[in-house]
Design an enzyme around this catalytic site. Structure first.
Site, PDB file in Angstrom:
ATOM      1  N   HIS A 204       0.675  -1.069  -0.103  1.00  0.00           N
ATOM      2  CA  HIS A 204      -0.231  -0.014  -0.018  1.00  0.00           C
ATOM      3  C   HIS A 204       0.638   1.206  -0.058  1.00  0.00           C
ATOM      4  O   HIS A 204       0.260   2.412  -0.329  1.00  0.00           O
ATOM      5  CB  HIS A 204      -0.858   0.027   1.370  1.00  0.00           C
ATOM      6  CG  HIS A 204      -0.131   0.122   2.430  1.00  0.00           C
ATOM      7  ND1 HIS A 204       0.534  -0.589   3.323  1.00  0.00           N
ATOM      8  CD2 HIS A 204      -0.196   1.589   3.107  1.00  0.00           C
ATOM      9  CE1 HIS A 204       1.063   0.098   4.350  1.00  0.00           C
ATOM     10  NE2 HIS A 204       0.619   1.237   4.163  1.00  0.00           N
TER      11      HIS A 204
HETATM   12  C1  UD1 Z   1      -1.642   5.753   5.780  1.00  0.00           C
HETATM   13  C2  UD1 Z   1      -0.584   6.458   6.351  1.00  0.00           C
HETATM   14  C3  UD1 Z   1       0.431   5.234   6.194  1.00  0.00           C
HETATM   15  C4  UD1 Z   1      -0.114   3.933   7.144  1.00  0.00           C
HETATM   16  C5  UD1 Z   1      -1.458   3.542   6.301  1.00  0.00           C
HETATM   17  C6  UD1 Z   1      -2.024   2.473   7.022  1.00  0.00           C
HETATM   18  C7  UD1 Z   1      -0.032   8.577   6.144  1.00  0.00           C
HETATM   19  C8  UD1 Z   1       0.871   9.428   5.393  1.00  0.00           C
HETATM   20  N1  UD1 Z   1       0.078   7.409   5.661  1.00  0.00           N
HETATM   21  O1  UD1 Z   1      -1.826   5.421   4.490  1.00  0.00           O
HETATM   22  O2  UD1 Z   1       1.728   5.541   7.176  1.00  0.00           O
HETATM   23  O3  UD1 Z   1       1.042   2.764   6.858  1.00  0.00           O
HETATM   24  O4  UD1 Z   1      -2.222   4.767   6.532  1.00  0.00           O
HETATM   25  O5  UD1 Z   1      -3.277   1.741   6.095  1.00  0.00           O
HETATM   26  O6  UD1 Z   1      -0.611   9.104   7.080  1.00  0.00           O
HETATM   27  N2  UD1 Z   1      -9.043   5.737   1.413  1.00  0.00           N
HETATM   28  C9  UD1 Z   1     -10.406   5.126   1.499  1.00  0.00           C
HETATM   29  N3  UD1 Z   1     -10.842   4.686   2.525  1.00  0.00           N
HETATM   30  C10 UD1 Z   1     -10.325   4.737   3.823  1.00  0.00           C
HETATM   31  C11 UD1 Z   1      -8.991   5.713   3.954  1.00  0.00           C
HETATM   32  C12 UD1 Z   1      -8.472   5.717   2.709  1.00  0.00           C
HETATM   33  O7  UD1 Z   1     -10.820   4.603   0.386  1.00  0.00           O
HETATM   34  O8  UD1 Z   1     -10.939   4.466   4.808  1.00  0.00           O
HETATM   35  C13 UD1 Z   1      -8.322   5.998   0.348  1.00  0.00           C
HETATM   36  C14 UD1 Z   1      -7.971   7.419   0.303  1.00  0.00           C
HETATM   37  O9  UD1 Z   1      -9.040   7.902  -0.268  1.00  0.00           O
HETATM   38  C15 UD1 Z   1      -6.851   7.666  -0.562  1.00  0.00           C
HETATM   39  C16 UD1 Z   1      -5.882   6.355  -0.138  1.00  0.00           C
HETATM   40  O10 UD1 Z   1      -7.112   5.383   0.355  1.00  0.00           O
HETATM   41  O11 UD1 Z   1      -7.079   7.458  -2.001  1.00  0.00           O
HETATM   42  C17 UD1 Z   1      -4.878   6.446   0.753  1.00  0.00           C
HETATM   43  O12 UD1 Z   1      -5.344   6.894   2.177  1.00  0.00           O
HETATM   44  P1  UD1 Z   1      -4.428   8.008   3.187  1.00  0.00           P
HETATM   45  O13 UD1 Z   1      -5.302   7.844   4.510  1.00  0.00           O
HETATM   46  O14 UD1 Z   1      -4.242   9.264   2.693  1.00  0.00           O
HETATM   47  O15 UD1 Z   1      -3.083   7.020   3.468  1.00  0.00           O
HETATM   48  P2  UD1 Z   1      -2.963   5.629   3.318  1.00  0.00           P
HETATM   49  O16 UD1 Z   1      -2.517   5.054   1.988  1.00  0.00           O
HETATM   50  O17 UD1 Z   1      -3.956   4.832   3.956  1.00  0.00           O
END
Ligand code: UD1
Length: 351
Positions: A204
């Site tokens: 991820h």
């Molecule tokens: C975040 C953390 C990472 C951690 C990870 C665990 C930061 C910079 N990164 O990354 O260190 O390892 O969490 O999972 O804080 N999204 C959904 N549903 C959700 C949450 C997110 O669809 O419930 C989508 C968002 O719209 C986005 C992507 O997933 O497109 C990334 O989500 P984001 O929370 O920005 O970061 P992670 O990649 O989850």
């Protein structure tokens, strides 16, 4: 003592569980603030339910966004909460945008900040998590370090006086869940896998998902393994794969939704290997003595590599070779503590 925990992303809910349980055991007042960074039920609600964490007292509901927008929204929303609750400690966890925003919001109101999982470093300045860690440690008043190596990093940055070695709370929750796990048949059935006959994969990190060529090489390698690989697909991975026009399923590779924590522990304990770019999973694999292959150029959890249970690889042929390597030597080493880190955390907070 009133402790206010700020959490927002999946790994933080896991770390929160043993802290919340220890607060309850000691009768310590504990306020839980959920930033809303992760909002999908499978990344959030099921962790509260399965790990017996009380519902959040405050939900900021910030959701997704760019790094700046997400961090800024949390900062703005935290002010009134902290003014209202006036905790003795603001406790932040790990290295996400929720961690940094929680710490910054507290120091600006002169509230003491404790950072759980302090001192971890990848020394890779292209990772958003590395900036979140460094900045949070330098903002923090009490740095709760999981390992000796982490304490050394803090000393090297002049932060040794604020550091306390407490062990790793993820081991607390892992041991508890492992010991309570009735059986692993249900999860194996759900995954359609045989004990010892499959590997568990998670990918991820932005550095692996966002570059089409790199993600393509990882997926190609996972599709050519000589046994089934179950990829537990994070929303970021699914979204990027679709953007890149990349089919994840094929050959040895099958995707599944992320698992709840007890099912993940069950699956990893029965797997022949783990392939990941997650930090937590590297340790969970080690603690369950399942060999791990990490698709990154560096790791914060160097002990897993030094003990021979984890290897770092680049996507491509090296990844395939790593998956075919012989089993590591058994070890009784416990670099992440004995499963009582949450008690040490509350002791350090004077609670
Ligand atoms: C975040 C953390 C990472 C951690 C990870 C665990 C930061 C910079 N990164 O990354 O260190 O390892 O969490 O999972 O804080 N999204 C959904 N549903 C959700 C949450 C997110 O669809 O419930 C989508 C968002 O719209 C986005 C992507 O997933 O497109 C990334 O989500 P984001 O929370 O920005 O970061 P992670 O990649 O989850």
């Amino acid at each position: 003592v009133r402790i206010l925990s700020v959490v927002g992303a999946r790994p933080q809910f896991v770390k929160l569980a043993p802290v919340a349980a220890e607060c309850a055991r000691r009768g310590v007042e504990h306020v839980i603030v959920h930033t809303g960074q992760h909002y999908d039920p499978m990344l959030s609600d099921v962790f509260f339910r399965d790990l017996g964490i009380p519902d959040p007292d405050v939900h900021l509901g910030v959701g997704s966004g760019g790094h700046g927008a997400q961090t800024g929204s949390i900062l703005g929303a935290m002010d009134p909460v902290l003014e209202d609750r006036r905790p003795d400690w603001v406790l932040v966890y790990g290295d996400t945008n929720s961690t940094l925003a929680g710490a910054l919001s507290a120091v600006k109101l002169h509230l003491p900040v404790a950072h759980l999982e302090a001192g971890l470093r990848s020394f890779n300045r292209r990772m958003p998590e590395e900036h979140n860690r460094v900045l949070t440690d330098h903002a923090g008043d009490l740095l709760l370090a999981p390992t000796e190596v982490a304490v050394d990093h803090l000393r090297a940055e002049g932060l040794g006086e604020r550091a306390v070695l407490v062990g790793d709370v993820m081991i607390d929750v892992l041991y508890r869940v492992r010991d309570e796990l009735a059986d692993t048949d249900a999860v194996l059935e759900q995954l359609g896998m045989q004990p010892g006959g499959f590997s568990v994969a998670t990918i991820h990190r932005a550095e692996n998902t966002d570059d089409p060529a790199r993600l393509g090489a990882i997926v190609a390698a996972l599709q050519e393994v000589d046994h089934p690989v179950v990829l537990l697909a994070h929303p970021r991975l699914r979204a990027r794969a679709e953007e890149h026009g990349l089919d994840l399923d094929g050959g040895s590779l099958t995707t599944r939704a992320p698992l709840p924590y007890p099912a993940l522990v069950g699956a990893v304990s029965q797997a022949r290997g783990v392939i990941t770019d997650s930090g937590g999973l590297q340790k969970e694999a080690f603690a369950l003595r399942t060999p791990c292959t990490t698709v990154r150029t560096e790791t914060e959890w160097v002990e897993t590599v030094e003990l021979g249970w984890n290897v770092l690889v680049e996507p491509g042929p090296a990844l395939r070779d790593a998956l075919a390597r012989p089993a590591p030597a058994p070890t009784a080493a416990a670099p992440y503590g004995d499963g009582h880190a949450a008690a040490a955390v509350l002791d350090a907070l004077g609670a």
